[in-house]
Design a protein around this motif. Structure first.
Motif, PDB file in Angstrom:
ATOM      1  N   ARG A 506     -88.042-107.547  23.342  1.00  0.00           N
ATOM      2  CA  ARG A 506     -87.833-107.317  24.519  1.00  0.00           C
ATOM      3  C   ARG A 506     -89.086-108.077  25.361  1.00  0.00           C
ATOM      4  NH1 ARG A 506     -82.950-103.467  24.895  1.00  0.00           N
ATOM      5  NH2 ARG A 506     -81.356-104.351  23.689  1.00  0.00           N
ATOM      6  N   HIS A 507     -89.748-108.614  25.958  1.00  0.00           N
ATOM      7  CA  HIS A 507     -90.950-108.349  27.317  1.00  0.00           C
ATOM      8  C   HIS A 507     -91.900-108.135  26.392  1.00  0.00           C
ATOM      9  CE1 HIS A 507     -87.957-109.348  29.794  1.00  0.00           C
ATOM     10  NE2 HIS A 507     -87.677-107.739  29.937  1.00  0.00           N
ATOM     11  N   GLY A 508     -92.088-108.302  24.628  1.00  0.00           N
ATOM     12  CA  GLY A 508     -93.190-108.158  24.002  1.00  0.00           C
ATOM     13  C   GLY A 508     -93.056-106.696  23.617  1.00  0.00           C
ATOM     14  N   LYS A 509     -92.105-106.270  23.565  1.00  0.00           N
ATOM     15  CA  LYS A 509     -91.906-104.229  23.301  1.00  0.00           C
ATOM     16  C   LYS A 509     -91.162-104.900  21.776  1.00  0.00           C
ATOM     17  CE  LYS A 509     -93.488-101.916  26.880  1.00  0.00           C
ATOM     18  NZ  LYS A 509     -94.881-101.032  26.030  1.00  0.00           N
ATOM     19  N   ILE A 510     -91.030-103.885  20.226  1.00  0.00           N
ATOM     20  CA  ILE A 510     -89.634-103.964  19.713  1.00  0.00           C
ATOM     21  C   ILE A 510     -89.167-102.336  20.407  1.00  0.00           C
ATOM     22  CG2 ILE A 510     -89.674-103.140  17.609  1.00  0.00           C
ATOM     23  CD1 ILE A 510     -91.504-104.316  16.424  1.00  0.00           C
ATOM     24  N   VAL A 511     -87.713-102.898  21.079  1.00  0.00           N
ATOM     25  CA  VAL A 511     -86.924-101.850  21.498  1.00  0.00           C
ATOM     26  C   VAL A 511     -85.961-100.914  20.251  1.00  0.00           C
ATOM     27  CG1 VAL A 511     -86.962-103.016  23.677  1.00  0.00           C
ATOM     28  CG2 VAL A 511     -85.741-103.766  22.328  1.00  0.00           C
ATOM     29  N   LYS A 512     -85.811-101.498  19.527  1.00  0.00           N
ATOM     30  CA  LYS A 512     -85.263-101.015  18.355  1.00  0.00           C
ATOM     31  C   LYS A 512     -85.309-102.086  17.145  1.00  0.00           C
ATOM     32  CE  LYS A 512     -81.243 -98.723  16.954  1.00  0.00           C
ATOM     33  NZ  LYS A 512     -81.076 -97.835  16.708  1.00  0.00           N
ATOM     34  N   ILE A 513     -84.854-100.556  15.774  1.00  0.00           N
ATOM     35  CA  ILE A 513     -85.407-101.204  15.235  1.00  0.00           C
ATOM     36  C   ILE A 513     -85.594-101.047  13.468  1.00  0.00           C
ATOM     37  CG2 ILE A 513     -87.757 -99.941  14.395  1.00  0.00           C
ATOM     38  CD1 ILE A 513     -88.822-101.472  12.669  1.00  0.00           C
ATOM     39  N   GLY A 514     -84.643-100.995  12.688  1.00  0.00           N
ATOM     40  CA  GLY A 514     -83.293-100.274  11.967  1.00  0.00           C
ATOM     41  C   GLY A 514     -82.805-101.483  10.567  1.00  0.00           C
ATOM     42  N   PRO A 515     -81.661-100.563  10.497  1.00  0.00           N
ATOM     43  CA  PRO A 515     -80.765-101.359   9.783  1.00  0.00           C
ATOM     44  C   PRO A 515     -80.450-102.585  10.335  1.00  0.00           C
ATOM     45  CG  PRO A 515     -79.963 -99.028   9.754  1.00  0.00           C
ATOM     46  CD  PRO A 515     -81.317 -99.530  10.315  1.00  0.00           C
ATOM     47  N   THR A 516     -79.902-103.532   9.871  1.00  0.00           N
ATOM     48  CA  THR A 516     -79.782-104.768  10.848  1.00  0.00           C
ATOM     49  C   THR A 516     -78.256-104.710  11.673  1.00  0.00           C
ATOM     50  OG1 THR A 516     -80.372-106.543   8.744  1.00  0.00           O
ATOM     51  CG2 THR A 516     -78.950-107.690  10.731  1.00  0.00           C
ATOM     52  N   ASN A 517     -77.170-104.645  11.181  1.00  0.00           N
ATOM     53  CA  ASN A 517     -76.235-104.366  11.552  1.00  0.00           C
ATOM     54  C   ASN A 517     -76.821-102.755  13.088  1.00  0.00           C
ATOM     55  OD1 ASN A 517     -74.217-105.637  10.189  1.00  0.00           O
ATOM     56  ND2 ASN A 517     -74.054-104.318   9.071  1.00  0.00           N
ATOM     57  N   GLU A 518     -77.473-102.367  13.168  1.00  0.00           N
ATOM     58  CA  GLU A 518     -77.767-101.360  14.151  1.00  0.00           C
ATOM     59  C   GLU A 518     -78.222-101.830  14.729  1.00  0.00           C
ATOM     60  OE1 GLU A 518     -79.185 -97.513  12.746  1.00  0.00           O
ATOM     61  OE2 GLU A 518     -77.484 -97.545  10.955  1.00  0.00           O
ATOM     62  N   VAL A 519     -78.768-102.960  14.503  1.00  0.00           N
ATOM     63  CA  VAL A 519     -79.813-103.166  15.608  1.00  0.00           C
ATOM     64  C   VAL A 519     -79.028-104.546  16.473  1.00  0.00           C
ATOM     65  CG1 VAL A 519     -81.754-105.217  16.203  1.00  0.00           C
ATOM     66  CG2 VAL A 519     -81.871-102.971  14.434  1.00  0.00           C
ATOM     67  N   LEU A 520     -78.415-104.848  15.808  1.00  0.00           N
ATOM     68  CA  LEU A 520     -77.214-106.186  16.692  1.00  0.00           C
ATOM     69  C   LEU A 520     -76.551-105.327  17.401  1.00  0.00           C
ATOM     70  CD1 LEU A 520     -76.384-108.988  13.752  1.00  0.00           C
ATOM     71  CD2 LEU A 520     -78.275-109.018  15.233  1.00  0.00           C
ATOM     72  N   GLU A 521     -76.005-104.364  17.345  1.00  0.00           N
ATOM     73  CA  GLU A 521     -75.036-103.642  18.267  1.00  0.00           C
ATOM     74  C   GLU A 521     -75.812-102.727  19.253  1.00  0.00           C
ATOM     75  OE1 GLU A 521     -71.948-102.732  18.164  1.00  0.00           O
ATOM     76  OE2 GLU A 521     -71.381-103.899  16.072  1.00  0.00           O
ATOM     77  N   TYR A 522     -77.048-102.637  19.214  1.00  0.00           N
ATOM     78  CA  TYR A 522     -77.546-102.224  20.275  1.00  0.00           C
ATOM     79  C   TYR A 522     -78.500-103.983  21.160  1.00  0.00           C
ATOM     80  CZ  TYR A 522     -81.502 -99.228  22.386  1.00  0.00           C
ATOM     81  OH  TYR A 522     -82.780 -98.619  23.524  1.00  0.00           O
ATOM     82  N   LEU A 523     -77.873-104.617  20.987  1.00  0.00           N
ATOM     83  CA  LEU A 523     -77.982-106.287  21.851  1.00  0.00           C
ATOM     84  C   LEU A 523     -77.364-105.708  22.983  1.00  0.00           C
ATOM     85  CD1 LEU A 523     -77.884-109.104  19.782  1.00  0.00           C
ATOM     86  CD2 LEU A 523     -79.821-108.362  21.155  1.00  0.00           C
ATOM     87  N   THR A 524     -77.520-106.331  24.511  1.00  0.00           N
ATOM     88  CA  THR A 524     -76.999-106.354  25.937  1.00  0.00           C
ATOM     89  C   THR A 524     -76.073-107.316  25.790  1.00  0.00           C
ATOM     90  OG1 THR A 524     -78.420-107.824  26.862  1.00  0.00           O
ATOM     91  CG2 THR A 524     -79.090-105.004  26.845  1.00  0.00           C
ATOM     92  N   GLN A 525     -75.314-107.501  26.413  1.00  0.00           N
ATOM     93  CA  GLN A 525     -74.013-108.275  26.672  1.00  0.00           C
ATOM     94  C   GLN A 525     -74.686-109.271  26.813  1.00  0.00           C
ATOM     95  OE1 GLN A 525     -71.267-107.868  25.950  1.00  0.00           O
ATOM     96  NE2 GLN A 525     -70.398-109.953  26.190  1.00  0.00           N
TER      97      GLN A 525
END
Length: 536
Positions: A506-525
């Protein structure tokens, strides 16, 4: 209403290989016709024949039903027959034109002046000119009065909702904005039919929705027929009045778009399973990578802002985020195309770590050859065979026997069957579908034997079934040749299916990194809505 086009017993072969088989249908004035089918089904070939592009059909005919002016070169849709010509005031007479008949070549050219096409993946803009100047060029091409061009160009940009970008340089636009400029340029011709070949295949879903809406409005506002080929089932359902499902060059079904899409997607299921990848040691390490740009209108932009991550051997690592998050800039730094402003990008070659940020043949120059990049705007050499594209065209000088063997092995890694691999070696890129060309481009990367393959939007122009083929090719390449992949994508379903880990930007930064399912859950609506249904 009388038909605008009648396609009758249409067939097309390339070097004796049938591509279209006995195609029959009619299209009305103002109708939006969707053509859907998997890669290689014949969608683009059919559209090009309807527009008059490339070579004639092998057999059959395409009949344009038109109203032709007896005094000037103008042609109009058949409903205008009996009216006065809007160009010269002459009389418009009904005429049925066998489009590809040699004796009708002059009339074919007249019809082509009143039709338009948006080619797949090709924006064809004057990159150094402003947006409004690009549209004015199109008006000049049709002889529009010079003193009225500025006003007309502004009207066309209003129509595609791009007035707020009219003074921007074309090359600085986003993909969706470029596509809308292309649409404005085509509308400048005042066509009675527009062909749009995968018009939104490389765009993120939100931007694609905007372009879909533009196309629908353009058809309605200009009483313009439209032929849309796409693997995006959503555009077929949303804007088309009728749809054709092509399968292996023949019409499998024709009718209601929702019914046709349902039939098409029924076959897009994946039953093959793969073992979980056994990852090796770290092969890439990014440390506090920053990339800043200075722009006239926005000042300093941090496209990449303090990014750090590792990638392991044999890992399939995803980089996700909405447009403008910094994904493409980061991928260009990884591949050595651009230098970061600060930070390190280290790649392990053998036992030695090399910093990609340092120039020279012993640093970035050495490491770049081990990073294969398949960009979404890839290009094949159009006048070279597939075998040449895979070997000598990229500097791999093999004896022919070894070249063919290496090419077949690599094409199989890219998702072709052995039989299909042998068939396409002597073909030109123009004789392949877009999905097939994409897999050849992937093979062109793999044949260099890279240590890391970076895929930029690898599923952008693919139908659901071809996406499964590409997924399989990536998984097989990981299993068979210990390949490491970095996948940059909007396609959440594809990333979920294939990536071991992912990084959300987001905006040039990595805000979440890890197992794919966990990262996808971190997405905003909002991010989910933007990126959702990218495989639709």
């Amino acid at each position: 209403m009388a038909p605008l086009i009648t396609v009758k017993d249409l067939s097309k072969e390339f070097d004796g290989n049938p591509v279209l088989k006995n195609i029959n249908f009619e299209m009305e004035e103002g109708e939006i016709l969707g053509i859907i089918g998997r890669s290689g089904a014949g969608k683009t070939v059919l559209m090009h024949l309807m527009r008059g592009v490339d070579t004639p059909p092998t057999s059959g005919s395409i009949i344009f039903h038109i109203a032709a002016c007896e005094k000037c070169q103008n042609v109009e849709p058949p409903s205008k027959a009996g009216a006065k010509c809007p160009k010269c005031g002459g009389s418009l007479k009904p005429e049925d034109v066998d489009f590809w008949a040699p004796e009708n070549e002059r009339m074919k050219r007249r019809i082509m002046r009143r039709t338009a096409i948006m080619f797949q993946r090709t924006f064809a803009l004057y990159g150094d000119d402003r947006v409004i100047e690009n549209v004015m060029h199109a008006l000049s091409d049709i002889g529009y009065p010079g003193e009225q061009q500025v006003s007309r160009a502004a009207d066309l940009l209003d129509e595609v909702r791009l007035s707020h970008r009219m003074m921007h340089i074309a090359r600085d636009l986003s993909g969706g904005e470029k596509q809308r400029v292309v649409l404005a340029r085509q509308l400048a011709k005042e066509p009675f039919m527009l062909c749009a070949d995968e018009p939104t295949g490389t765009l993120d879903p939100r931007t694609a929705d905007i372009v879909h809406e533009m196309l629908s409005e353009a058809s309605a506002n200009n009483d313009m027929a439209m032929v849309v080929s796409s693997h995006f089932s959503q555009i077929i359902e949303d804007i088309c009045h009728k749809a054709i499902l092509l399968e292996d060059g023949a019409i499998k079904d024709i009718g209601d778009p929702k019914k046709i899409v349902k039939t098409f997607l029924k076959d897009a299921t994946d039953t093959e399973t793969f073992e979980k990848g056994i990852l090796g040691e770290s092969i890439l390490q990014a440390r506090d990578v920053v990339k800043r740009y200075i722009t006239v209108d926005r000042g300093m932009i941090k496209a990449v802002d303090g990014v750090s991550f590792n990638v392991a051997e044999r890992e399939i690592f995803g980089i996700i985020g909405t447009s403008g998050a910094g994904k493409t800039t980061l991928s260009r730094i990884i591949s050595g195309i651009i230098e970061p402003t600060s930070g390190e990008m280290n790649i392990r070659i053998g036992e030695q770590w090399i910093d990609m940020t340092k120039p020279g043949i012993q640093n970035r120059g050495r490491a770049k050859s081990y990073v294969g990049l398949l960009h979404q705007e890839y290009d094949l050499y159009p006048h070279r065979t597939i075998l040449d594209n895979l070997t000598d065209s990229i500097g791999l000088e093999f004896p022919k026997e070894l070249a063919m063997r290496k090419a077949i092995i690599t094409l199989k890694m890219a998702g072709f069957s052995e039989e299909k691999s042998h068939k396409i070696l002597d073909r030109m890129p123009s004789q392949l579908s877009e999905g097939e060309k994409h897999r050849v481009a992937l093979a062109q990367v793999l044949i260099r034997e890279p240590r890391i393959v970076l895929l930029d939007e690898p599923t952008g122009t693919m139908d659901p079934i071809t996406k499964i083929d590409v997924k399989h090719s990536i998984m097989h390449a990981r299993e068979e040749i210990d390949e490491t992949f970095i996948v940059v994508s909007h396609d959440m379903d594809f990333v979920r299916d294939i990536c071991d880990r992912a990084a959300l930007m987001r905006h040039g930064k990595i805000v979440k990194i890890g197992p794919t399912n966990e990262v996808l859950e971190y997405l905003t609506q909002e991010e989910k809505e933007i990126m959702a249904n990218s495989s639709a």
